[in-house]
Write an enzyme that holds these catalytic residues in place. Structure first.
Site, PDB file in Angstrom:
ATOM      1  CB  SER A  44      -0.947  -0.056   1.299  1.00 24.97           C
ATOM      2  OG  SER A  44      -1.450   1.439   1.532  1.00 24.97           O
ATOM      3  CE1 TYR A  46      -4.815  -2.226   4.821  1.00 20.28           C
ATOM      4  CE2 TYR A  46      -3.979   0.064   4.373  1.00 20.28           C
ATOM      5  CZ  TYR A  46      -4.433  -1.115   4.171  1.00 20.28           C
ATOM      6  OH  TYR A  46      -4.470  -1.395   2.570  1.00 20.28           O
TER       7      TYR A  46
END
Length: 290
Positions: free
Chosen positions: A183, A196
């Site tokens: 990400s 996350y």
């Protein structure tokens, strides 16, 4: 005709909407584009077999559709989103390929082993592992972060990749590939998504390390780093204001669609990238991986 990237897909603000985790695709407004009507294959993965975790919706569904249209049979691993998973299966089968659905929790090593064994049992081979399943939750106040939330996030996002890779490489032959979803948060973490973001940084590092570990077997390992992508995670985890403005932080000025990610996965899984390993392709709307 080439499309203007700024207006190729819907721009913010998104309509207000809220869902419970893990979210449902059909309840989203606008409904994401997974390439159902746009992706055209050319046989790049003909005869291969792939595992896609988190393949029921979002990026995973887009990759499943693209892989099938490139000629691969697909096992779709997912938690319990049966309706979304059946829709993904329909699109894979429309491409003339086999699709096996396997629900279960990738936090558990035994289930990860079962995913691999089922793939080999059904298709007789395993050529591509796409580690895409993930968990995220917005934590507004750092003091509210619990050990339980850390455990769920790390086991889902990181442990599962170790479990699946360990099980998969026993069946992979030279030329096989692993593609991990990291990400933009790996290098540009969002404050509210701290656990996350930390896991996505770990995946970024894991991709390079595992690539060096497995290349002596002829197995390549690469990653894709999405920026803000319009998936069920967004209305299921974010505040009203974040949902409305989602994607506006990118230079392109909008959220990405799952369909815009799929070609990167196809490239990394195919022979087009035989001299590429340990790399991460950023698909971030112009946000830079620092």
């Amino acid at each position: 005709m080439a499309r203007d990237p700024r207006t190729a897909y819907p721009q913010p603000p998104q309509p207000l909407q809220k869902q419970e985790l893990p979210g449902k695709t059909d309840a989203m407004e606008p409904v994401p584009d997974h390439g159902e009507k746009s992706y055209t294959g050319s046989g790049k993965l003909e005869g291969q077999a792939a595992i896609i975790t988190g393949g029921d919706s979002g990026i995973g569904r887009a990759v499943a559709i693209a892989f099938a249209r490139e000629g691969a049979d697909v096992l779709v691993s997912y938690l319990d989103e049966h309706g979304d998973a059946e829709e993904t299966k329909t699109w894979v089968e429309r491409a003339g390929k086999r699709c096996v659905l396997l629900p279960g929790d990738v936090k558990e090593e035994a289930h990860c082993a079962a995913i691999v064994e089922r793939t080999v049992s059904e298709f007789g081979r395993l050529d591509i592992l796409v580690n895409n399943a993930a968990h995220q939750k917005v934590i507004a106040d750092f003091e509210d972060l619990s050990a339980e939330e850390l455990d769920v996030t790390f086991r889902t996002n990181v442990y599962s990749m170790f479990f699946l890779a360990k099980a998969a490489v026993k069946h992979m032959k030279p030329g096989a590939t692993i593609v991990n979803t990291t990400s933009i948060n790996a290098t540009d973490p969002s404050a509210g998504l701290l656990p996350y973001a930390v896991t996505k940084g770990a995946i970024y590092n894991l991709t390079g390390g595992l690539a060096h570990r497995l290349i002596d077997r002829g197995i390549r390992v690469n990653g894709v780093a999405p920026g803000p992508i319009w998936t069920p995670f967004i209305p299921a985890t974010m505040t009203d204001e974040k949902i409305k403005s989602f994607g506006s932080s990118t230079p392109i000025g909008r959220a990405g669609q799952p369909a815009e990610l799929a070609p990167a996965y196809v490239y990394l899984a195919s022979d087009d990238s035989t001299y590429v390993t340990g790399e991460v392709i950023a698909v971030t709307g112009g946000r830079l991986m620092l």
